[in-house]
Design a protein around this motif. Sequence first.
Motif, short mmCIF file in Angstrom:
data_model
loop_
_atom_site.label_atom_id
_atom_site.label_comp_id
_atom_site.label_asym_id
_atom_site.label_seq_id
_atom_site.Cartn_x
_atom_site.Cartn_y
_atom_site.Cartn_z
N PRO A 193 31.66 32.75 41.77
CA PRO A 193 31.04 34.07 42.00
C PRO A 193 31.97 35.23 41.61
O PRO A 193 31.49 36.28 41.16
CB PRO A 193 30.76 34.07 43.50
N ILE A 194 33.29 35.04 41.78
CA ILE A 194 34.24 36.08 41.37
C ILE A 194 34.19 36.24 39.85
O ILE A 194 34.21 37.37 39.33
CB ILE A 194 35.67 35.73 41.84
N GLU A 195 34.14 35.13 39.15
CA GLU A 195 34.05 35.17 37.69
C GLU A 195 32.79 35.92 37.25
O GLU A 195 32.84 36.78 36.36
CB GLU A 195 34.02 33.74 37.14
N HIS A 196 31.67 35.61 37.88
CA HIS A 196 30.40 36.26 37.54
C HIS A 196 30.49 37.77 37.76
O HIS A 196 30.02 38.57 36.93
CB HIS A 196 29.27 35.68 38.39
N LEU A 197 31.13 38.18 38.86
CA LEU A 197 31.27 39.60 39.17
C LEU A 197 32.15 40.31 38.15
O LEU A 197 31.79 41.38 37.64
CB LEU A 197 31.86 39.76 40.58
N VAL A 198 33.32 39.72 37.85
CA VAL A 198 34.26 40.37 36.94
C VAL A 198 33.70 40.45 35.53
O VAL A 198 33.84 41.48 34.85
CB VAL A 198 35.61 39.61 36.94
N LEU A 199 33.03 39.40 35.07
CA LEU A 199 32.47 39.40 33.72
C LEU A 199 31.32 40.39 33.58
O LEU A 199 30.98 40.79 32.46
CB LEU A 199 32.01 37.99 33.34
N SER A 200 30.74 40.79 34.70
CA SER A 200 29.64 41.76 34.63
C SER A 200 30.12 43.20 34.57
O SER A 200 29.34 44.11 34.33
CB SER A 200 28.72 41.58 35.86
N ILE A 201 31.44 43.41 34.78
CA ILE A 201 32.00 44.76 34.74
C ILE A 201 32.28 45.14 33.29
O ILE A 201 32.98 44.41 32.57
CB ILE A 201 33.31 44.85 35.56
N PRO A 202 31.78 46.27 32.83
CA PRO A 202 32.03 46.70 31.44
C PRO A 202 33.53 46.90 31.18
O PRO A 202 34.28 47.31 32.06
CB PRO A 202 31.28 48.03 31.34
N ASP A 203 33.95 46.61 29.96
CA ASP A 203 35.35 46.77 29.59
C ASP A 203 35.82 48.21 29.76
O ASP A 203 37.00 48.46 30.05
CB ASP A 203 35.56 46.33 28.14
#
Length: 318
Positions: free
Chosen positions: A133-143
């Motif tokens: 779930p942490i991975e999913h959250l971080v990858l959803s944040i725009p660069d």
Amino acid sequence: MYHYTAIQWLFFFYFYCFFGWCFESTYVSLKSRKLVNRGFCRGPFLPLYGSGAIMMLVVSMPFQDNLVLVYIAGCIGATVLEYVTGVTMEALFKVRYWDYSKNKFNFQGHICLGASLAWGGLTILMTEFIHKPIEHLVLSIPDSILTPVTLVLTALIGADFALSFKAALDLRDVLEKMEKAKEDMLRIQKRLDVIIAVTSEDLENRREGFSDSLAQKKEDFTASITTRVEDLKSNIEGKLESFRTSAQKSPNQYLESVKNEVAELRQKYTRSVADRENVSSLRDFFQRDMIRSNPTMSSEKFKEALEELKEHSNKKNE
């Protein structure tokens, strides 16, 4: 396989540093029944947890389809990380920030079988449940958001680590100065013993005894390091007072050179006590906070000095 950018890896590291701080500080605070800002840094970050989390992700990558191998890789990787970190920190700072010496099947107090096995279980928990779930959250944040946030965190945590590193080095210097002052007092005590012995009535017997024991002097001095400072101070002050009283009653009993040497030893003793009290007062906030944040900190060589600093730190914090 994990395919992250350098910024994403860095953000994961900071996130797990913060997560580890929350876990560790909550546990220690509940155990101590008082709020404890746990860790090496002053801010809410524990680098060892961040390093451990990244290590778990890296070592488990080749074995993601085999939980047994993930477990074994986690055990080995975390044990190596914990040992290298523990040895390095003790070599730099002369203290241990954790110590497994009382645990069964430990090695040099830096690692133990129970902790290594637990690390394997945590690796499975990390890779299978926590990180997804942490991975999913971080990858959803725009660069455009993640990059500046990560760079700001890098600056803040870097500055915090630099201050904490300096405080740890300063604390090491305090311990070394306290121990040096104690060793100076031990030498003063030894010299007073010799002066008293060679000026006593049974001079010949004492001389023979000293001659026989010359080979053991180094060993005796090393053993006397374990003497408590308060006992040492009491012993020296008693000898100095005894010599002063004896010299007043029988002024012709002692050569002038002996009186001068005793007076010099008295001055050296006074300076040693003052120097030790000065460095142990812990006027620096960061040094006191370093001790307060690591209540399990230990040192075999500087055990008494460290306990004294802990006591002074607690009094100042109160």
